[in-house]
Design a protein around this motif. Structure first.
Motif, PDB file in Angstrom:
ATOM      1  N   ALA A   1       0.841  -1.199   0.000  1.00 44.45           N
ATOM      2  CA  ALA A   1       0.000   0.000   0.000  1.00 44.45           C
ATOM      3  C   ALA A   1       0.879   1.252   0.000  1.00 44.45           C
ATOM      4  CB  ALA A   1      -0.922  -0.013   1.210  1.00 44.45           C
ATOM      5  N   LYS A   2       0.504   2.231  -0.832  1.00 47.88           N
ATOM      6  CA  LYS A   2       1.268   3.469  -0.936  1.00 47.88           C
ATOM      7  C   LYS A   2       0.375   4.662  -0.634  1.00 47.88           C
ATOM      8  CE  LYS A   2       4.419   1.589  -4.406  1.00 47.88           C
ATOM      9  NZ  LYS A   2       4.968   1.743  -5.780  1.00 47.88           N
ATOM     10  N   ILE A   3       0.989   5.708  -0.114  1.00 53.91           N
ATOM     11  CA  ILE A   3       0.280   6.952   0.182  1.00 53.91           C
ATOM     12  C   ILE A   3       0.541   7.910  -0.973  1.00 53.91           C
ATOM     13  CG2 ILE A   3      -0.146   8.716   1.907  1.00 53.91           C
ATOM     14  CD1 ILE A   3      -0.411   5.835   2.938  1.00 53.91           C
ATOM     15  N   ARG A   4      -0.525   8.375  -1.620  1.00 53.65           N
ATOM     16  CA  ARG A   4      -0.375   9.281  -2.745  1.00 53.65           C
ATOM     17  C   ARG A   4      -1.216  10.539  -2.520  1.00 53.65           C
ATOM     18  NH1 ARG A   4       2.398   6.481  -6.515  1.00 53.65           N
ATOM     19  NH2 ARG A   4       2.140   4.208  -6.620  1.00 53.65           N
ATOM     20  N   VAL A   5      -0.949  11.540  -3.362  1.00 48.35           N
ATOM     21  CA  VAL A   5      -1.653  12.827  -3.247  1.00 48.35           C
ATOM     22  C   VAL A   5      -2.489  13.056  -4.505  1.00 48.35           C
ATOM     23  CG1 VAL A   5      -1.420  15.310  -2.899  1.00 48.35           C
ATOM     24  CG2 VAL A   5       0.245  13.748  -1.876  1.00 48.35           C
ATOM     25  N   ARG A   6      -3.746  13.432  -4.303  1.00 50.22           N
ATOM     26  CA  ARG A   6      -4.610  13.777  -5.422  1.00 50.22           C
ATOM     27  C   ARG A   6      -4.277  15.208  -5.852  1.00 50.22           C
ATOM     28  NH1 ARG A   6      -9.308  11.558  -7.314  1.00 50.22           N
ATOM     29  NH2 ARG A   6     -10.687  12.960  -8.502  1.00 50.22           N
TER      30      ARG A   6
ATOM     31  N   THR B   1      -5.433  16.278  -1.446  1.00 55.38           N
ATOM     32  CA  THR B   1      -5.734  15.348  -0.356  1.00 55.38           C
ATOM     33  C   THR B   1      -5.066  14.011  -0.597  1.00 55.38           C
ATOM     34  OG1 THR B   1      -7.780  14.713  -1.487  1.00 55.38           O
ATOM     35  CG2 THR B   1      -7.933  16.437   0.193  1.00 55.38           C
ATOM     36  N   LEU B   2      -4.899  13.248   0.473  1.00 56.95           N
ATOM     37  CA  LEU B   2      -4.215  11.962   0.409  1.00 56.95           C
ATOM     38  C   LEU B   2      -5.182  10.836   0.065  1.00 56.95           C
ATOM     39  CD1 LEU B   2      -2.040  12.301   3.643  1.00 56.95           C
ATOM     40  CD2 LEU B   2      -1.313  12.688   1.292  1.00 56.95           C
ATOM     41  N   PHE B   3      -4.633   9.788  -0.584  1.00 47.38           N
ATOM     42  CA  PHE B   3      -5.416   8.576  -0.814  1.00 47.38           C
ATOM     43  C   PHE B   3      -4.501   7.358  -0.772  1.00 47.38           C
ATOM     44  CE2 PHE B   3      -4.078   9.749  -5.091  1.00 47.38           C
ATOM     45  CZ  PHE B   3      -3.792   8.537  -5.694  1.00 47.38           C
ATOM     46  N   LEU B   4      -5.100   6.196  -0.530  1.00 43.80           N
ATOM     47  CA  LEU B   4      -4.365   4.929  -0.449  1.00 43.80           C
ATOM     48  C   LEU B   4      -4.415   4.219  -1.792  1.00 43.80           C
ATOM     49  CD1 LEU B   4      -5.446   3.499   3.016  1.00 43.80           C
ATOM     50  CD2 LEU B   4      -3.115   3.985   2.300  1.00 43.80           C
ATOM     51  N   ASP B   5      -3.283   3.675  -2.197  1.00 39.94           N
ATOM     52  CA  ASP B   5      -3.171   2.946  -3.467  1.00 39.94           C
ATOM     53  C   ASP B   5      -2.571   1.575  -3.167  1.00 39.94           C
ATOM     54  OD1 ASP B   5      -2.751   2.021  -5.994  1.00 39.94           O
ATOM     55  OD2 ASP B   5      -1.721   3.799  -6.735  1.00 39.94           O
ATOM     56  N   PHE B   6      -3.354   0.501  -3.389  1.00 39.14           N
ATOM     57  CA  PHE B   6      -2.854  -0.845  -3.071  1.00 39.14           C
ATOM     58  C   PHE B   6      -3.479  -1.879  -4.002  1.00 39.14           C
ATOM     59  CE2 PHE B   6      -6.626  -0.063  -0.584  1.00 39.14           C
ATOM     60  CZ  PHE B   6      -7.332  -1.265  -0.560  1.00 39.14           C
TER      61      PHE B   6
ATOM     62  N   GLN C   1      -9.977   7.131  -1.548  1.00 41.62           N
ATOM     63  CA  GLN C   1      -9.756   8.545  -1.284  1.00 41.62           C
ATOM     64  C   GLN C   1     -10.030   8.894   0.191  1.00 41.62           C
ATOM     65  OE1 GLN C   1      -8.611  10.305  -3.835  1.00 41.62           O
ATOM     66  NE2 GLN C   1      -8.920   8.649  -5.325  1.00 41.62           N
ATOM     67  N   THR C   2      -9.371   9.958   0.645  1.00 46.92           N
ATOM     68  CA  THR C   2      -9.650  10.499   1.976  1.00 46.92           C
ATOM     69  C   THR C   2      -9.842  12.009   1.841  1.00 46.92           C
ATOM     70  OG1 THR C   2      -7.412  11.103   2.677  1.00 46.92           O
ATOM     71  CG2 THR C   2      -8.045   8.784   2.903  1.00 46.92           C
ATOM     72  N   ALA C   3     -10.289  12.638   2.897  1.00 47.56           N
ATOM     73  CA  ALA C   3     -10.429  14.101   2.906  1.00 47.56           C
ATOM     74  C   ALA C   3      -9.276  14.756   3.642  1.00 47.56           C
ATOM     75  CB  ALA C   3     -11.757  14.483   3.563  1.00 47.56           C
ATOM     76  N   LEU C   4      -8.222  13.970   3.917  1.00 41.75           N
ATOM     77  CA  LEU C   4      -7.100  14.487   4.703  1.00 41.75           C
ATOM     78  C   LEU C   4      -6.124  15.249   3.826  1.00 41.75           C
ATOM     79  CD1 LEU C   4      -6.363  11.276   6.838  1.00 41.75           C
ATOM     80  CD2 LEU C   4      -7.687  13.299   7.516  1.00 41.75           C
TER      81      LEU C   4
END
Length: 435
Positions: A2-7, A12-17, A27-30
Motif C-alpha cells: 500500500a502506498k500513500i499518494r496525493v490527489r 488530499t491523500l489517498f491509499l493505493d494498493f 480517497q480520503t479528505a485528509l
C-alpha cells in the motif's frame, strides 16, 4: 504494498494498493501533512497485514467504498467469485506483494522496476485473483498461451525468451508460495519454451577501425572503449573518473548507470579490474580533456549529464551504421566484438572471461567458438604437428638403435619426420612431378 499518494486536484491523500489482482485507490479528505501521512501509513500497514493473513474485509476498512458493496469484500463476494472459506491460502497477488517486499532489498533498482512493471501489466491481471491452492498446470499453460498472443513494440508477437522470462517470475513466486503453505507447486513440471540461439554479429577488425574513424569526434573515445574492452552498456555509462587508474594502467568496473539511476553490477563477478591497451588509455586521456567540472562520469553529455543509452542508440549508433553501409545491429554487439577479437588473438580464455565479467569460460566457448579459427579447426593438423614435434625424434632414435640403418638414412628419416604435414604434402607433390 500500500502506498500513500496525493490527489493533484484537491491536494488530499489517498491509499493505493493491490487486492485480488486489482488496483484499489481509496480517497480520503485528509490534506497532505506529515501528521496525516503517519495516520495513513499506520492504516496501510494494517491493510497489508490483513491481506497477507487472508482475513482482509473491505467493508471493515472502507465501509463507504463502492467496492465493499460491489463484492470487493471476501465476505460479500459477487456471484461466481470464491467465498472466503473456499480458499485458506492467499491469492497469487497477495503473496506476490509479500514476495516483492521480502526480495526487494536484494535487487538492483532497475530490476525492481522491471519486476513491478511485469507484475502489474502482465502477471497479476492474469493470475492475481486466483488463490494459490487453486492454481494448476492448466492455468499456467493457459496464461502462457495468452502471453504468446501479446504484441511487442514492433508489432510482432513476443519472443520465446520474453515468455520464458515472465513465466520464470511466475514460477519463482508460485514455488515459494506453495512451499510456505504446504502445497505441491504445478510450476515445477512446466518446461521452458525453446529459444533461438543468441545472435552474435561481431565486427571485423577492419570494421572496428572504420567505426572509430567515422563516428562523431565527441563519441570516439566512448566507442573505442566499448569496442576494445567489451563493457556492457550500463557499465560503460556508469564509469566514473575515480575508477580510472592511469598510474597502474587499469580501470575498475564498480557500478552501472541507466535511466533508473546508478546501480550495482549485474553480478558480483561483474565487478572487476580491466587492463588498458594503448588505444583505450589514449581514449580515456582524450576524454579527460573534455571533462566537465563537477561531473563524476567519464562519458557524459555536453552539459555534464550521464550518457543516455537510448539517445546514443537512436541518434548516434544506428545512423553511423547506415552511413557506413553496415548491417544494423544493437550496440551490445560491441561487447561480442571485443570478445571475439581477444579470443582470435590467442588470449587465455580465462583471462578473457575475467575481462568480460564472466565467472566461467563456458559462455565463451558456447557463444563465440565459431568466430575463432583456432577454436573451430577440425582437420587434426594442430595435433599432428604437436605429436610430430615432440615424439618424432624419439621414434627415429628408437628405430635407429634397433635396425642400425646407415647414418645418412637415419638423418634423412629424421629430417622427414620433422616436417609439418603441409610441408610433407608439398614435398611428395614435387617428387611425383620429378618422377
Amino acid at each position: 504494498m500500500a502506498k500513500i499518494r496525493v490527489r493533484r486536484e484537491t491536494g488530499t491523500l489517498f491509499l493505493d494498493f493491490q487486492y485480488r489482482g486489482a488496483r484499489c485507490r481509496e480517497q480520503t479528505a485528509l490534506p497532505d501533512t506529515p501528521g496525516n501521512r503517519k495516520v495513513l501509513e499506520s492504516l496501510a500497514k494494517r491493510i497489508e497485514k490483513a491481506i497477507l493473513k487472508g482475513n482482509f474485509t473491505y467493508a471493515e476498512f472502507f465501509p463507504d467504498s463502492p467496492r465493499a458493496k460491489e463484492g470487493g469484500d471476501p465476505g460479500t463476494a459477487a456471484p461466481g467469485s470464491p467465498a472466503k472459506g473456499d480458499h485458506p491460502t492467499p491469492t497469487f497477488a497477495e503473496f506476490a506483494e509479500l514476495w516483492v517486499i521480502e526480495s526487494g532489498p536484494r535487487w538492483r533498482a532497475q530490476y525492481r522496476t522491471e519486476v513491478r512493471k511485469t507484475l502489474d501489466a502482465i502477471i497479476l491481471p492474469g493470475l492475481g485473483d486466483k488463490p494459490l491452492a487453486t492454481i494448476d498446470r492448466g492455468h499456467l499453460l493457459g496464461f502462457q498461451a495468452q502471453i504468446a498472443k501479446r504484441r511487442g513494440r514492433s508489432g510482432e508477437t513476443v519472443s520465446a525468451r520474453r515468455i520464458n522470462k515472465v513465466m520464470g517470475l511466475v514460477k519463482t513466486i508460485l514455488n515459494e508460495g506453495c512451499d510456505r503453505h504446504g502445497l505441491q507447486s504445478p510450476a515445477r513440471t512446466l518446461k521452458r519454451l525453446k529459444q533461438g540461439r543468441t545472435e552474435v554479429m561481431p565486427f571485423s577488425l577492419e570494421e572496428v577501425e572504420l567505426l572509430i574513424a567515422r563516428v562523431r569526434e565527441d563519441y570516439r573515445p566512448y566507442l573505442t572503449v566499448r569496442l576494445l574492452t567489451g563493457l556492457r552498456t550500463g557499465e560503460a555509462d556508469g564509469l566514473q573518473w575515480e575508477d580510472i587508474d592511469f598510474a597502474a594502467g587499469v580501470f575498475r568496473v564498480e557500478r552501472t548507470h541507466s535511466r533508473n539511476g546508478d546501480g550495482g553490477t549485474k553480478t558480483d563477478g561483474s565487478r572487476r579490474t580491466i587492463p588498458m591497451v594503448p588505444q583505450v588509455r589514449a581514449a580515456f586521456e582524450t576524454q579527460r580533456t573534455r571533462a566537465v567540472d563537477g561531473c563524476p562520469w567519464v562519458f557524459h553529455s555536453q552539459y555534464g549529464n550521464p550518457m543516455d543509452a537510448v539517445n546514443f542508440t537512436n541518434r548516434i549508433w544506428y545512423p553511423l551504421l547506415r552511413n557506413l553501409g553496415l548491417k544494423q545491429r544493437p550496440p551490445y554487439q560491441m561487447r561480442h566484438t571485443a570478445a571475439t577479437l581477444m579470443l582470435a588473438a590467442g588470449e587465455n580464455p580465462e583471462w578473457v572471461a575475467n575481462v568480460l565479467g564472466h565467472s566461467t569460460t563456458e559462455m565463451l566457448f558456447r557463444v563465440y567458438s565459431r568466430f575463432v579459427p583456432n577454436l573451430t579447426r577440425n582437420d587434426g593438423l594442430a595435433f599432428a604437428g604437436l605429436v610430430n614435434g615432440h615424439l618424432g625424434k624419439r621414434a627415429v632414435e628408437a628405430t635407429a638403435s634397433k635396425s642400425a640403418p646407415p647414418t645418412d638414412n637415419a638423418a634423412a628419416l629424421a629430417a622427414l619426420q620433422s616436417l609439418s604435414p603441409e610441408q610433407l604434402a608439398t614435398l611428395l607433390t614435387l617428387a611425383k612431378k620429378a618422377s
